[in-house]
Design an enzyme around this catalytic site. Structure first.
Site: not given
Ligand SMILES: [Zn+2]
Ligand SMILES: [Zn+2]
Length: 303
Positions: A215-216, A219, A225-226, A231, A250, A253
């Protein structure tokens, strides 16, 4: 105004124009696929109830001129900081493998550095008494030694973090401009909260750590952010909300990341399926199998 889950039209607009893409990519980025769950309406303490985010469409992502890996800057580096005791830490090699399958680019682990070696300021949390490391010092340390072929450098650690003296703690912090970040897995261990480590906790800790890591790192590629689907790139305010997020992207993304890196989506799903199966993330591995089957049918290739 409270967050409302998007309509199908908003989801379709989010993923951008798919004309001109190969049949496999068109299918991979289709927002009509039943394998993608809708984003739930946020509860009172959830991220989207607290942070009014409007989301980032594929077109907005592209227009933001995000960092992209190039031939000369194409490696994600993991920098272990401090101790990773085997009985209560995710294995760095497992994290590396997962990130490597997820981004489909080279991920390398740098030799571990002790906390003292990073010359970072530490404190004992005024409320809980646990040891914490000042994030800014770690980021400064990383910035000074970014390898020349690095797309980004991410320090990972089992000690807790704080961003400034007035804060209680932070899960992590990054500088997108400098392509460095630091993340702690301390708070993904039930024992941190005085709870029992139940059977299967090692898998849970690894799963949580893999999730925060990708996740990070997402970025770092400029993905915001989605707000379109359930997601991996959804924001999260607390551990229960983070645990509800899937390990996968998703269609919106996925389109962003594929545009950035240029990987073969089917090959990437296959690599992720192998890793998630080996790590015991069975629900994710099953989800990936379904996706592979669907995309294979589209590609009309032998599995
Ligand atoms: Zn984040
Ligand atoms: Zn997403």
């Amino acid at each position: 105004m409270a967050f409302e889950p998007p309509t199908a039209d908003v989801e379709r607009a989010g993923v951008g124009d798919r004309a001109g893409l190969s049949p496999v990519l068109r299918r991979a980025f289709s927002t009509d696929a039943s394998e993608f769950e809708p984003i739930p309406k946020p509860g009172p303490h959830d991220w989207l109830a607290v942070h009014l985010e409007s989301g980032q469409t594929f077109d907005e992502f592209k227009a933001s001129h995000p960092n992209r890996p190039s031939d000369s800057r194409c490696v994600i580096y993991l920098q272990p900081l401090g101790d990773f005791p085997a009985d209560r830490s995710p294995a760095i090699e497992k994290l590396r493998e997962f990130a490597s399958a997820f981004f489909a680019i080279k991920v390398k682990t740098l030799p571990a550095i002790s906390l003292a070696g990073s010359k970072s300021t530490t404190r004992h949390n005024p409320n809980t008494g646990n040891l914490q490391i000042l994030t800014g010092d770690v980021l400064d340390f990383l910035k000074a030694r970014v390898p020349s072929d690095a797309f980004c450098v991410l320090a990972v650690m089992m000690e807790d973090l704080y961003p400034e003296p007035s804060w209680n703690f932070v899960f992590g912090q990054a500088s997108l401009r400098e392509s460095v970040g630091v993340y702690s897995f301390a708070r993904y261990d039930p024992a941190f909260y005085g709870e029992q480590r139940t059977r299967g906790y090692a898998t849970l800790l690894l799963r949580r750590s893999c999730k925060v890591l990708v996740h990070e790192t997402g970025h770092m590629f400029g993905l915001a952010h989605c707000t379109f689907f359930n997601c991996l790139m959804n924001g999260s305010n607390h551990l229960a909300e983070s645990d509800r997020r899937p390990l996968h992207l998703c269609p919106v993304c996925l389109h962003k990341l594929q545009w950035s890196i240029g990987f073969d989506v089917l090959e990437r799903y296959r690599a992720l399926e192998r890793v998630t199966r080996a790590d015991g993330f069975d629900d994710e591995a099953d989800w990936l199998s379904r996706r592979i089957e669907i995309l294979c049918r589209e590609a009309d290739v032998k599995k």
